[in-house]
Design a protein around this motif. Structure first.
Motif, PDB file in Angstrom:
ATOM      1  N   GLY A  65     -28.193 -48.737  57.021  1.00 36.80           N
ATOM      2  CA  GLY A  65     -28.703 -47.420  57.399  1.00 36.80           C
ATOM      3  C   GLY A  65     -28.533 -46.395  56.302  1.00 36.80           C
ATOM      4  O   GLY A  65     -29.440 -45.615  56.006  1.00 36.80           O
ATOM      5  N   ILE A  68     -30.933 -47.159  53.280  1.00 39.05           N
ATOM      6  CA  ILE A  68     -32.301 -46.748  53.621  1.00 39.05           C
ATOM      7  C   ILE A  68     -32.403 -45.226  53.583  1.00 39.05           C
ATOM      8  O   ILE A  68     -33.356 -44.665  53.037  1.00 39.05           O
ATOM      9  CB  ILE A  68     -32.716 -47.295  55.001  1.00 39.05           C
ATOM     10  CG1 ILE A  68     -32.852 -48.814  54.949  1.00 39.05           C
ATOM     11  CG2 ILE A  68     -34.029 -46.660  55.466  1.00 39.05           C
ATOM     12  CD1 ILE A  68     -32.995 -49.459  56.315  1.00 39.05           C
ATOM     13  N   GLY A  69     -31.407 -44.549  54.139  1.00 33.62           N
ATOM     14  CA  GLY A  69     -31.415 -43.087  54.123  1.00 33.62           C
ATOM     15  C   GLY A  69     -31.398 -42.522  52.717  1.00 33.62           C
ATOM     16  O   GLY A  69     -32.117 -41.568  52.407  1.00 33.62           O
ATOM     17  N   VAL A 103     -37.349 -46.965  62.419  1.00 34.17           N
ATOM     18  CA  VAL A 103     -36.034 -46.858  63.048  1.00 34.17           C
ATOM     19  C   VAL A 103     -36.179 -46.506  64.524  1.00 34.17           C
ATOM     20  O   VAL A 103     -35.564 -47.131  65.395  1.00 34.17           O
ATOM     21  CB  VAL A 103     -35.154 -45.822  62.317  1.00 34.17           C
ATOM     22  CG1 VAL A 103     -33.926 -45.490  63.129  1.00 34.17           C
ATOM     23  CG2 VAL A 103     -34.758 -46.355  60.959  1.00 34.17           C
ATOM     24  N   THR A 111     -28.974 -51.040  61.721  1.00 37.76           N
ATOM     25  CA  THR A 111     -28.842 -49.757  61.035  1.00 37.76           C
ATOM     26  C   THR A 111     -28.005 -48.812  61.867  1.00 37.76           C
ATOM     27  O   THR A 111     -28.097 -48.783  63.087  1.00 37.76           O
ATOM     28  CB  THR A 111     -30.207 -49.070  60.787  1.00 37.76           C
ATOM     29  OG1 THR A 111     -30.881 -48.923  62.029  1.00 37.76           O
ATOM     30  CG2 THR A 111     -31.063 -49.823  59.814  1.00 37.76           C
ATOM     31  N   LYS A 113     -28.019 -45.426  62.821  1.00 40.43           N
ATOM     32  CA  LYS A 113     -29.054 -44.388  62.789  1.00 40.43           C
ATOM     33  C   LYS A 113     -28.496 -43.037  62.372  1.00 40.43           C
ATOM     34  O   LYS A 113     -29.139 -42.288  61.653  1.00 40.43           O
ATOM     35  CB  LYS A 113     -29.743 -44.312  64.143  1.00 40.43           C
ATOM     36  CG  LYS A 113     -30.577 -45.544  64.438  1.00 40.43           C
ATOM     37  CD  LYS A 113     -31.196 -45.473  65.814  1.00 40.43           C
ATOM     38  CE  LYS A 113     -32.062 -46.671  66.056  1.00 40.43           C
ATOM     39  NZ  LYS A 113     -31.454 -47.735  66.792  1.00 40.43           N
ATOM     40  N   LEU A 116     -28.194 -43.140  58.636  1.00 41.98           N
ATOM     41  CA  LEU A 116     -29.513 -43.091  58.018  1.00 41.98           C
ATOM     42  C   LEU A 116     -30.057 -41.667  58.038  1.00 41.98           C
ATOM     43  O   LEU A 116     -30.492 -41.147  57.008  1.00 41.98           O
ATOM     44  CB  LEU A 116     -30.473 -44.022  58.764  1.00 41.98           C
ATOM     45  CG  LEU A 116     -31.869 -44.134  58.169  1.00 41.98           C
ATOM     46  CD1 LEU A 116     -32.404 -45.548  58.374  1.00 41.98           C
ATOM     47  CD2 LEU A 116     -32.838 -43.150  58.791  1.00 41.98           C
ATOM     48  N   THR A 120     -30.487 -39.315  54.780  1.00 36.96           N
ATOM     49  CA  THR A 120     -31.860 -38.910  54.465  1.00 36.96           C
ATOM     50  C   THR A 120     -31.907 -37.403  54.283  1.00 36.96           C
ATOM     51  O   THR A 120     -32.470 -36.901  53.305  1.00 36.96           O
ATOM     52  CB  THR A 120     -32.839 -39.329  55.582  1.00 36.96           C
ATOM     53  OG1 THR A 120     -32.854 -40.749  55.672  1.00 36.96           O
ATOM     54  CG2 THR A 120     -34.246 -38.825  55.297  1.00 36.96           C
TER      55      THR A 120
END
Length: 168
Positions: A65, A68-69, A103, A111, A113, A116, A120
């Motif tokens: 997570g 990806i973020g 997501v 992940t 969340k 993430l 992000t």
């Protein structure tokens, strides 16, 4: 009914807080000495110790997570460097839409969340992160993942060792 766990005293809580603060200060100085920012490592530490509670499954979710973020958040910096400012903003918009859709849709099974979304948001302040810092940011986050991966393995091996030595 199980007995309530004993609550730590205020002094114990203060000592733990001071120890954590000392660790973060030493960590920040060490990462700064090798040219890495401390905030990605600290974010990983925060999510591992609070939301994932130092579990193996939590480690995977936090790492996936968070990575990806970071990539979504840094998309503008990377896109601007490679293709220009307009393309950088477009890449950020596409990355946010695609990432968040996948997501929310549940396509990313492993992940965290919260991690993430937080990374992000934080890393998307791309105007403040120069392109030269993209790899150090990802390296610092990865270093946090490696560190806590080792901590989890050590804790699990100790727990297994105690379980084996206890009489049944």
């Amino acid at each position: 009914m199980q007995p309530q766990p004993k609550r730590p005293t205020i002094l114990q809580s203060i000592l733990v807080a001071v120890a954590i603060l000392a660790f973060v200060v030493v960590l920040s100085l060490g990462l700064g000495a090798i040219g890495l920012p401390a905030w990605p490592f600290i974010f990983f530490m925060f999510f591992m110790t609070t939301f994932s509670q130092l579990s193996r499954a939590g480690w995977v979710e936090t790492f996936v997570g968070g990575l990806i973020g970071l990539v979504i958040g840094l998309a503008q910096v990377i896109g601007t460097q490679l293709f220009g400012a307009t393309a950088g903003l477009a890449l950020l918009a596409v990355a946010v839409l695609a990432g968040l859709t996948l997501v929310v849709d549940g396509r990313f099974k492993y992940t965290n969340k919260a991690c993430l979304f937080t990374l992000t948001a934080v890393s998307s302040f791309a105007l403040f992160i120069p392109y030269a810092q993209v790899l150090p940011v990802i390296a610092s986050f990865t270093l946090g993942a490696v560190f806590f991966g080792i901590v989890i393995l050590v804790l699990e091996s100790r727990a297994k060792g105690k379980a084996v030595t206890r009489p049944a």
